[in-house]
Write an enzyme that holds these catalytic residues in place. Structure first.
Site, mmCIF file in Angstrom:
data_model
loop_
_atom_site.group_PDB
_atom_site.id
_atom_site.type_symbol
_atom_site.label_atom_id
_atom_site.label_comp_id
_atom_site.label_asym_id
_atom_site.label_seq_id
_atom_site.Cartn_x
_atom_site.Cartn_y
_atom_site.Cartn_z
ATOM 1 C CE LYS A 28 -3.457 -0.078 2.887
ATOM 2 N NZ LYS A 28 -4.904 0.033 2.703
ATOM 3 N NE ARG A 98 -6.279 3.907 4.798
ATOM 4 C CZ ARG A 98 -7.565 3.982 4.417
ATOM 5 N NH1 ARG A 98 -8.241 2.875 4.221
ATOM 6 N NH2 ARG A 98 -8.153 5.142 4.245
ATOM 7 N N GLY A 107 -7.701 -7.844 5.063
ATOM 8 C CA GLY A 107 -8.545 -7.974 6.237
ATOM 9 C C GLY A 107 -7.873 -8.581 7.443
ATOM 10 C CG MET A 109 -2.215 -7.298 9.871
ATOM 11 S SD MET A 109 -0.557 -6.892 9.394
ATOM 12 C CE MET A 109 -0.806 -6.387 7.711
ATOM 13 N NE ARG A 348 -6.134 -4.537 -3.360
ATOM 14 C CZ ARG A 348 -6.693 -4.843 -2.204
ATOM 15 N NH1 ARG A 348 -5.944 -4.917 -1.108
ATOM 16 N NH2 ARG A 348 -7.985 -5.073 -2.113
ATOM 17 C CG HIS A 470 -7.499 -45.920 -10.484
ATOM 18 N ND1 HIS A 470 -8.784 -45.963 -10.967
ATOM 19 C CD2 HIS A 470 -6.721 -46.483 -11.443
ATOM 20 C CE1 HIS A 470 -8.783 -46.537 -12.151
ATOM 21 N NE2 HIS A 470 -7.545 -46.873 -12.461
ATOM 22 N NE ARG A 592 -0.649 -44.701 -16.008
ATOM 23 C CZ ARG A 592 -0.996 -43.448 -16.242
ATOM 24 N NH1 ARG A 592 -1.803 -43.164 -17.251
ATOM 25 N NH2 ARG A 592 -0.564 -42.477 -15.468
ATOM 26 N NE ARG A 648 3.656 -48.254 -16.611
ATOM 27 C CZ ARG A 648 3.031 -47.557 -15.664
ATOM 28 N NH1 ARG A 648 3.710 -46.718 -14.894
ATOM 29 N NH2 ARG A 648 1.746 -47.681 -15.484
ATOM 30 C CD GLU A 775 7.935 -46.995 -11.435
ATOM 31 O OE1 GLU A 775 6.885 -46.379 -11.200
ATOM 32 O OE2 GLU A 775 8.006 -47.921 -12.262
ATOM 33 C CB SER A 794 10.412 -41.926 -17.889
ATOM 34 O OG SER A 794 9.260 -41.131 -17.699
ATOM 35 N N GLY A 796 9.074 -41.741 -12.517
ATOM 36 C CA GLY A 796 7.713 -42.042 -12.106
ATOM 37 C C GLY A 796 7.537 -41.451 -10.731
ATOM 38 C CB THR A 797 7.226 -37.939 -9.645
ATOM 39 O OG1 THR A 797 6.210 -37.621 -10.601
ATOM 40 C CG2 THR A 797 8.565 -37.469 -10.155
ATOM 41 C CG ASN A 798 2.118 -40.584 -9.732
ATOM 42 O OD1 ASN A 798 2.355 -39.383 -9.607
ATOM 43 N ND2 ASN A 798 1.244 -41.055 -10.593
ATOM 44 C CG ASP A 799 4.713 -46.219 -8.074
ATOM 45 O OD1 ASP A 799 3.645 -45.746 -7.651
ATOM 46 O OD2 ASP A 799 4.797 -47.303 -8.652
ATOM 47 C CB CYS A 861 5.797 -40.352 -17.379
ATOM 48 S SG CYS A 861 6.432 -41.808 -16.550
ATOM 49 C CE1 TYR A 881 9.054 -37.775 -21.325
ATOM 50 C CE2 TYR A 881 11.244 -37.944 -22.301
ATOM 51 C CZ TYR A 881 10.146 -38.541 -21.692
ATOM 52 O OH TYR A 881 10.151 -39.882 -21.450
#
Lengths: 920, 920
Positions: A28, A98, A107, A109, A348, A470, A592, A648, A775, A794, A796-799, A861, A881
């Site tokens: 501000k 202010r 809101g 402060m 702002r 899933h 897959r 895969r 993975e 590649s 496999g960041t989930n696993d 992936c 990639y």
């Protein structure tokens, strides 16, 4: 000794601060200074810097030495600028105090207005303005705010009402009036007394009559508000460091509530909903700023000012132009008109919807206000979702919620809007769809065998599972609407019904789910696909006919010019591949093969293979699968043409393919000609305690090499076939769940042997790669061994996340909320790559992998491949990639461009030909 | 140019090689040289070095240039030493050609005897010896061996019999005799012809009459045998590099089969079974070496030679003494007596049982042959198991197996012998035990609630699960006999029976299980506890009365002098703690509090807690548990005295504590006063897809802080109580499954707050530590963050292995065998720490942890803590202590000593006082 400078004055076209001093002056304060400097009418004042706040907290809440004196000096400047004097009995200067931190904390402060009024100056104000009601109302507001914020007269418990409001109500009751505005000057003067009395009796101290005591008290209170519970909670939520502190803005009051020729308003320099280039805002005549927000009176569109006060309106439009030209972005402003004079109280960067963000960014490039590069940085990649998802009619939805039709809220797992009849099984979904019904598939959780039912449904609603369950994962890949993990649903499959909030929803009842918000609503709501989807996928609209599409196209074009990361799609089917290409996929990063195992007769052959007593039995069943699997690949290769397709080999544990119900088991037993007991026994043998860590991934191919053989054969026979059709096909075979180089080696040898056999038989050769998923933590730390033979990685960041954190995403619902709430996770590691843990292992893998194979192609992936922060991380890591579900490709492209811009990298490869690019 | 030396001669008290040249000359060659050098009677000969073999393989199986000439020269020396000439028609020298690699590969490679015989020299041999039968038998053997090994006349398939043996049989049939020995010289001469004819017709080439051609052919064949399938398989199994190659020993033949005054024998310089210091071996008169092994005639104990040939016997005893003094270890020798002259044909370090290894090592120190340090290196730590486990009467077991009572073979998961009646439930085990029965608990798999039943059983037999399954792990901790993963059992709980190999074993039938071999035997077999256990644990024998115990004690004493790694025990109960101390525990490294949750009423309170609707319900249930848990700790602290006790807060997923059968569920529902449906619903909610990665470990304490509170209270109240009794107690509270520093922080704060409260209430303070398990990859890579507040780390290598490898030990049975077989795992990662994967993460954790907390105490409490190779790795890593099940403590102590000796470290801490040591 020169004193440290804690105060920055502004007023009279000159300010000591400027816009880029937000760290010191808060947002501000910096923008008030900037507006002053560019000649906008800002009431004079000064900003006490955040450094003073930091000092305050590191010195037991004491002001720095000399601050008081400096405030007095600066206030003198303000007095001379506005020609009023603080505490003066003739022409008293009133002040606002202010807060204003570096980041906006709306809101959170405190603010105190009308400082400088007391029992004497109020009379001077009356004399000066001739408006006793205005004067006493201002005084009343001061005492109320000051008593609350500075002196601390608050309700004693959450159930109690505000003590000042209670006094006002009592007064109105006595006077028999309904609104505050019906109270007279005398009433208000009386309220001032009653307020002061309440303060004195309840707190044992008096409201200070000394304006200076008022001022210093207010400044201290604003500093203190930095550490109130709300502010602390907000900062934690928004990752704002406590060390930043807040600045304090002390400014001469101007009044929009002095009658005729007065008013106040808020406005956006463009439409924040649609992004249209129009002045968009509201104003109220004879009112103070808070009245616009409070909603007591209905404000009018700012355009109407043109009729009433054309001069002011013209002036405002000029201010709007000045601000946009100056700040080069859409602004959110506050203004006050005091006796025909316009004052700017705030500007702002304006908040906006995704639609608006994109449109404004693209428009501003057209208007030459910003460069394409800047435009790209103006859009949150996730905002692109709003352009892609089907939408509800917002009014209709609001009405439904107001009518109590909001059933529950779950996780907004697959953005968009869907409406349809409830079904509880995938088979029902397919069946209902076939007879022309739109259905919402409701499951406790989904599993791979539900795929076709999910595909048939408009949307998916689950009671369990998180953002990467899933259901969520598949829904996003399909571009389906999905609300997941909606724990309050009690689903009863047997009765084909669910209970929620005392409602019993039966099969066939209509519901609507909003995957962008997670809302589940009873009954139907209108939806439609977004313009972009209609143009790109459904080819329904003439591209030129849709402004939204055109805007989207521009943004994507610029994204592709700047990004150096490639983008690929996770797609298992020809139609998904088509969508992927429409959304800019440069290849498939994850096909897959198991999703292909569920169609029609295939599942029978798959089950026969799994239940076979020996290798020859398995081979017989696999022989049935081969032509079907080959045909899948042929169709995908035809769609993808010369783009690389990473396939895969079979990954999930085999028991995922087995039937669940007794009826299905009987059916299967009779189909494959074994006893039901045998099927049951085999199924019991295959049961695993932790399937995630069991016999799956490459382990399957090592135990049953004939599966890898069949899949390789299908891939290479398909590749040879399409190559003969003239397609320059590029299959990349990917081995999942490798932890040991020897696992990879065994599988790789099968793939290469089969490839050689197929090429020999077809008298044709196809270029291909064999690589692996990374993975498992062990794959990451032994990446140097694995890369000696693997041609690509590649992630496999989930696993990899599940194993690194020892955390099953499907089982985390019981503690994930607490973890996010307690700040144990800075963010959900299944949404954004956990840099400190998973990220470190990825770094190790990249470094070790490239230490033995410099040109190692590396991709990602996992679901993270379409999440902007994770894309940025991949870009930093030097990954080649990212691959994500087709509907997230635009997000990935934009995120990749932003990462490249942030890193200051040049668009190195983009100048080369498309063909060359695709081959990478 | 000087030619490379490939040949090393020996003979006539002088040899060019010596014992430490095993890499170059192979074990046999080096020891033949050494024996020659120390004056033992070795027939002259020479060794062709392994370098020649390496050359042979790197040059397309060609000999190095000059090797042929060098062989001729060296053979000349042999001829002059023995006074015979190769191929001579008057006094022909015969040769043996034997392989001999650096490491012993018994029976894997080829040998050819009697080289130099042909149709002419055989006549000279007859003339010289006057023994035509001997000469033709020797010739017959040569043609047979040469035809097989060098020329390759072998059975064409596995089902066919050896062609030479067929000819012999036909001859015996013709001649109407039964034994080879019944064939006359003429028969044998005829066989030679028949053999040569068979070779010529079947292979199209003739048996070479030229002795030199025979010799070079034999040498080439021995080199080639290095790469035969058996040898390759053996090397892979024993981690012997193919690059080592084999040496070839060419040596003058001596004959024990020339009639009177001739014989041959094999012997050990001490008893290889018991280790007793006695000459132990067998001999046959008028026989060749192979006859002793072949078992056609029964050999006589070597002591009997004293009567028949006292001079030879005296000479042998002298050789024995010479060899032991020289090699300073028990030797395994081969000798031949030719016409009253003793010849030594081989010496090597003798294989021995664990008993013998320990006894010999300790005895040799007594005899001042070796130092204690050397003695320690002579014992495989695992061999100590043989001293600790109950034992079967071996004869009785052999008989049982011969009678077809061997039912199955599983994994030797808990060494020892147990016999008893079969029961199929833990409850039955307890009940039967109470009425005085010895029982074997047979389960498909065990779970924590079976603990008491396992404790009641003599042994545990499971159909599923690996070496580190629940059953195996708990069994070893308890010192129970266990055979796990015995897949051929078909267990039918409902019928209380199991089927195996057509046998139906019913509840109450007796079986015996050998946890050292994995055998499952029908019926009872005699067992008894080992002497060491009887002395140390059961205090049954006067320590002095048992030689075995005394030997064990010595070895442990020396181990403790050399090791620098501390050893602690994994123990959950006072009696286990007592055993731990008896076996040398310096503290408890892992006290699993969950095992305490299963006793008596506790499980009810635990279940009530789990099923409680809210926090106050949980607190009520926890309040019931508190006094019981406190009492557990009091008792353990009393046993452990001033030794540190690491207590892990609740770790397993709560559903592990819930009942399984309908009856139990009903019982529980009525006990805690809720409906059966409610119990079922809550249980369904708690079901997890992957419990290993679900809501367990510190996650439980974060979701339900009141559990951590109760456990902390129990620990500290117990600590205060025993401190008041005068015990200098050292509790260490360990938080499991930490992945994020903030998880640890939340739990640590609870522990410290409760500790402060308890100390305050008791007006007493106890020193304690709060630390964490490192059992997730993320914990390892963020160890620097975690160590800022954790006071110690303890590697949970079980879970760290499971997560790093993405491998559930309970589900790996379907592919683990293949993995070991294919060499994908060099060793089972659940037995030996996987250095390249898990080990790298441990290294990162140690390095990062100590980078922020130099004095960070680091231990390991996974099952690997008691496995010698893993102990060695921990020692290299700089870990402070290993913790393992009590019965593995001696193994860990010895392994730690060996690691210290190998690293050449000095026993740095051992000189300080015991008290100081314990506090570390």
């Amino acid at each position: 000794m020169k004193q440290h400078k804690y105060i920055y004055s502004f007023g009279g076209k000159k300010a000591e601060g400027k816009a880029d001093m937000k760290a010191l002056l808060g947002g501000k304060g910096a923008n008030l200074a900037e507006m002053t400097n560019i000649g906008l009418p800002v009431p004079a004042g000064f900003t006490i810097s955040t450094e003073a706040c930091t000092y305050y907290y590191s010195h037991a809440r004491r002001f720095p030495a000399g601050l008081n004196g400096a405030i007095r000096t600066s206030l003198g400047t303000v007095e001379s600028r506005v020609g009023k004097t603080f505490g003066d009995l003739e022409n008293p200067l009133l002040l606002s105090v202010r807060s204003g931190a570096r980041a906006s904390m709306p809101g959170m402060m405190d603010t105190i207005l009308n400082l400088g009024l007391n029992d004497e100056t109020v009379k001077a104000l009356i004399r000066k303005t001739g408006n006793a009601r205005f004067a006493y109302d201002s005084y009343r507001r001061l005492v109320q705010m000051y008593g609350d914020v500075v002196m601390g007269l608050k309700p004693e418990s959450e159930n109690e009402r505000d003590p000042f409001e209670l006094i006002i109500e009592e007064k109105k009751r006595q006077r028999g009036v309904e609104h505050d505005t019906d109270l007279t000057a005398e009433d208000l003067a009386d309220l001032v007394k009653l307020f002061q009395h309440a303060i004195a009796t309840k707190l044992g101290k008096k409201f200070p009559q000394d304006p200076w005591e008022q001022l210093f008290g207010a400044i201290g209170a604003v500093f203190s508000s930095w550490m109130n519970d709300r502010a602390i909670a907000y900062r934690r939520l928004n990752h704002i460091p406590a060390e930043w502190g807040t600045a304090v803005n002390v400014q001469a009051m101007v009044f929009g509530n002095m009658g005729e020729n007065c008013g106040t308003g808020v406005a956006f320099t463009r439409n924040p909903s649609t992004g249209e280039n129009e002045f968009y805002g509201e104003y109220l005549l004879d009112a103070q700023g808070e009245d616009v927000v409070a909603g007591v009176r209905t404000p009018l569109p700012v355009a109407l000012l043109a009729d009433r006060y054309p001069k002011i309106h013209t002036q405002l439009l000029k201010v709007r132009r000045t601000l946009e030209r100056h700040f080069r972005d859409m602004q959110d402003i506050e203004f006050t008109i005091e006796k025909g004079t316009l004052y700017m109280l705030q500007t702002r960067t304006g908040k906006r919807t995704g639609f608006a963000a994109i449109r404004i960014a693209v428009d501003m490039v057209k208007e030459r206000l910003i460069t394409p590069k800047e435009a790209l940085m103006r859009v949150e990649p996730e905002q692109l979702n709003q352009l892609l998802r089907p939408v509800f009619d917002l009014d209709q939805k609001r009405q439904a919620v107001e009518n109590g039709r909001l059933l529950a809220k779950g996780l907004n797992a697959g953005p968009g809007a869907a409406t349809g009849k409830v079904v509880f099984t995938a088979a029902d979904a397919e069946e209902w769809k076939e007879r022309g019904e739109r259905v919402i598939l409701v499951r406790i959780e989904t599993s791979p065998e539900d795929i076709k039912g999910m595909d048939a449904a408009e949307g998916i609603l689950t009671a369990r599972g998180g953002m990467t369950s899933h259901a969520a994962l598949v829904a996003r890949q399909m571009g389906k609407v999905c609300v997941a993990g909606c724990g309050s649903l009690e689903i009863d499959y047997a009765m084909r019904r669910m209970m929620v909030k005392n409602n019993i929803i039966r099969q066939g009842d209509a519901i609507s789910i909003d995957g962008t918000t997670g809302e589940v609503i009873l009954g139907e709501l209108m939806t439609r696909p977004s313009d972009v989807v209609r143009v790109l996928i459904q080819k329904e609209l003439d591209p030129g006919a849709s402004e939204v599409y055109e805007t989207f196209r521009k943004l994507m074009l610029w994204s592709d010019q700047f990004r150096s990361l490639r983008v690929r799609a996770n797609a298992d089917q020809p139609d998904q591949s088509l969508v992927a290409i429409a959304f800019g996929a440069e290849g498939i990063g994850l096909c897959r093969t198991e999703h292909m195992f569920f169609g029609g007769d295939r599942i029978d052959a798959v089950r026969e293979m799994i239940l076979a007593a020996d290798e020859s039995g398995r081979r017989r069943a696999l022989a049935k699968l081969l032509p079907m699997q080959r045909q899948d690949f042929v169709e995908i290769f035809r769609v993808m043409k010369d783009r690389p397709v990473t396939i895969r080999t079979l990954d999930p544990p085999l028991h995922e393919f087995l039937p669940h119900t007794e009826r299905e088991i009987d059916l299967l037993a009779s189909k494959i000609g074994v006893s039901r007991e045998q099927v049951n026994m085999r199924m019991a043998q295959m049961k695993e305690f932790n399937p995630m860590l069991g016999n799956r991934g490459c382990r399957l191919g090592i135990v049953f090499p004939e599966i890898t053989e069949m899949q390789s054969r299908a891939i290479f026979e398909a590749a040879c076939q399409v190559k003969k059709e003239g397609i320059d096909v590029h299959p990349e075979v990917m081995i999942p769940l490798v932890g040991f180089v020897n696992e990879f080696k065994e599988e790789e040898q099968i793939v290469r042997r089969v490839a050689a056999e197929v090429f020999q038989a077809n008298q044709i050769k196809v270029k291909y790669l064999v690589g692996t998923m990374i993975e498992l933590p062990r794959a990451a730390v032994t990446a140097d061994e694995i890369a000696t033979i693997a041609e690509f990685f590649s992630f496999g960041t989930n696993d990899l996340t599940q194993t690194t954190l020892g955390l099953s995403r499907d089982d985390s619902a019981t503690f994930l909320p607490q973890y996010l709430d307690h700040g144990i996770f800075e963010q959900d590691p299944f949404q954004t790559i956990d840099r400190k843990g998973v990220g470190v292992l990825m770094e190790i893998a990249v470094q070790k992998g490239r230490s033995v194979r410099k040109t190692l192609k590396i991709g990602i992936c996992g679901e993270h491949g379409g999440e902007p922060k994770s894309v940025a991380f991949c870009s930093e890591l030097g990954v080649d990639y990212v691959s994500c579900s087709p509907y997230r490709l635009p997000i990935a492209r934009l995120a990749a461009a932003q990462a490249a811009i942030t890193a200051g990298t040049r668009p190195a490869v983009k100048n080369s030909s498309n063909a060359k690019r695709r081959k990478r």
